[in-house]
Design a protein around this motif. Structure first.
Motif, PDB file in Angstrom:
ATOM      1  N   THR A 101       0.909  -1.609   0.070  1.00 26.02           N
ATOM      2  CA  THR A 101       0.516  -0.373   0.272  1.00 26.02           C
ATOM      3  C   THR A 101       0.877   1.616   0.288  1.00 26.02           C
ATOM      4  OG1 THR A 101      -1.616  -1.289   1.583  1.00 26.02           O
ATOM      5  CG2 THR A 101      -1.731   1.474   1.087  1.00 26.02           C
ATOM      6  N   THR A 102       0.407   2.138  -1.055  1.00 26.27           N
ATOM      7  CA  THR A 102       1.144   3.626  -1.642  1.00 26.27           C
ATOM      8  C   THR A 102       1.514   4.195   0.834  1.00 26.27           C
ATOM      9  OG1 THR A 102      -0.518   4.776  -2.278  1.00 26.27           O
ATOM     10  CG2 THR A 102       1.248   3.530  -3.451  1.00 26.27           C
ATOM     11  N   PHE A 103       2.476   4.550   1.114  1.00 22.84           N
ATOM     12  CA  PHE A 103       2.610   5.562   2.185  1.00 22.84           C
ATOM     13  C   PHE A 103       3.133   6.690   1.650  1.00 22.84           C
ATOM     14  CE2 PHE A 103       4.488   6.377   6.089  1.00 22.84           C
ATOM     15  CZ  PHE A 103       3.454   6.281   6.784  1.00 22.84           C
ATOM     16  N   GLY A 104       2.269   7.692   2.298  1.00 20.93           N
ATOM     17  CA  GLY A 104       2.439   9.006   1.911  1.00 20.93           C
ATOM     18  C   GLY A 104       1.675   9.440   1.517  1.00 20.93           C
ATOM     19  N   ARG A 105       1.075   9.325   0.716  1.00 20.52           N
ATOM     20  CA  ARG A 105       0.455   9.128  -0.347  1.00 20.52           C
ATOM     21  C   ARG A 105      -1.512   9.034  -0.087  1.00 20.52           C
ATOM     22  NH1 ARG A 105       3.445  11.726  -4.455  1.00 20.52           N
ATOM     23  NH2 ARG A 105       5.740  10.818  -3.964  1.00 20.52           N
TER      24      ARG A 105
ATOM     25  N   THR B 287       0.430  13.645  -1.666  1.00 25.69           N
ATOM     26  CA  THR B 287       0.980  13.407  -0.721  1.00 25.69           C
ATOM     27  C   THR B 287       0.732  14.201   0.252  1.00 25.69           C
ATOM     28  OG1 THR B 287       2.927  15.289  -1.364  1.00 25.69           O
ATOM     29  CG2 THR B 287       3.786  13.589  -1.820  1.00 25.69           C
ATOM     30  N   ASN B 288       0.677  13.069   1.377  1.00 23.02           N
ATOM     31  CA  ASN B 288       0.413  13.648   2.748  1.00 23.02           C
ATOM     32  C   ASN B 288       0.963  13.717   3.996  1.00 23.02           C
ATOM     33  OD1 ASN B 288       0.661  11.335   3.644  1.00 23.02           O
ATOM     34  ND2 ASN B 288      -0.954  10.199   3.516  1.00 23.02           N
ATOM     35  N   GLY B 289       2.511  13.836   3.246  1.00 22.50           N
ATOM     36  CA  GLY B 289       4.183  13.920   4.022  1.00 22.50           C
ATOM     37  C   GLY B 289       4.373  13.334   4.978  1.00 22.50           C
TER      38      GLY B 289
END
Length: 134
Positions: A93-97, A128-130
């Protein structure tokens, strides 16, 4: 990760997210040596899901982004992926997106992380969510 009675792969997809459209425009034509397959999307938009090969590698976009986690997290060419072993493969699962892409890779494609570079352009097209892997 099972295919249906027809040649189409039965995929559980999340509800459509307009934020996925830039990412899904970058779905790869091939994943490793595996080519695209027809899909049947249950519960979501066909445009937000793809499948390659037999057994199928399945990618879907539109999932809630994971929060802070202590699960294994990989940096693959600047795209971060949370790793979750499954009984028959691995879920990345993508992380930070946000929203997130999930990629289901069957055991047949070990080592599974070697397929992730094919999804880099799609992952990087998401906002992105940082968050980053530590």
């Amino acid at each position: 990760m099972l295919s249906g009675c027809s040649n189409a792969v039965d995929v559980t997809a999340p509800p459509h997210s307009a934020a996925c459209e830039p990412a899904t425009a970058h779905w790869p034509a091939k994943v490793g040596a595996q080519t695209l397959r027809d899909i049947s999307a249950n519960g979501g938009a066909v445009s937000d899901a793809r499948a390659w090969g037999d057994p199928a590698v399945i990618a879907t976009c539109g999932w809630p982004a994971p929060g802070p986690t202590d699960k294994e997290c990989l940096d693959v060419d600047g795209a971060y992926w949370v790793v979750e072993p499954l009984s028959d493969g691995v879920k990345f699962t993508t992380f930070g997106r946000e929203p997130a892409i999930q990629v289901l890779v069957p055991d047949a494609y070990k080592p599974e992380p070697l397929l992730l570079p094919a999804f880099g352009a799609a992952a990087k097209a998401l906002p992105t969510n940082g968050r980053t892997c530590k």
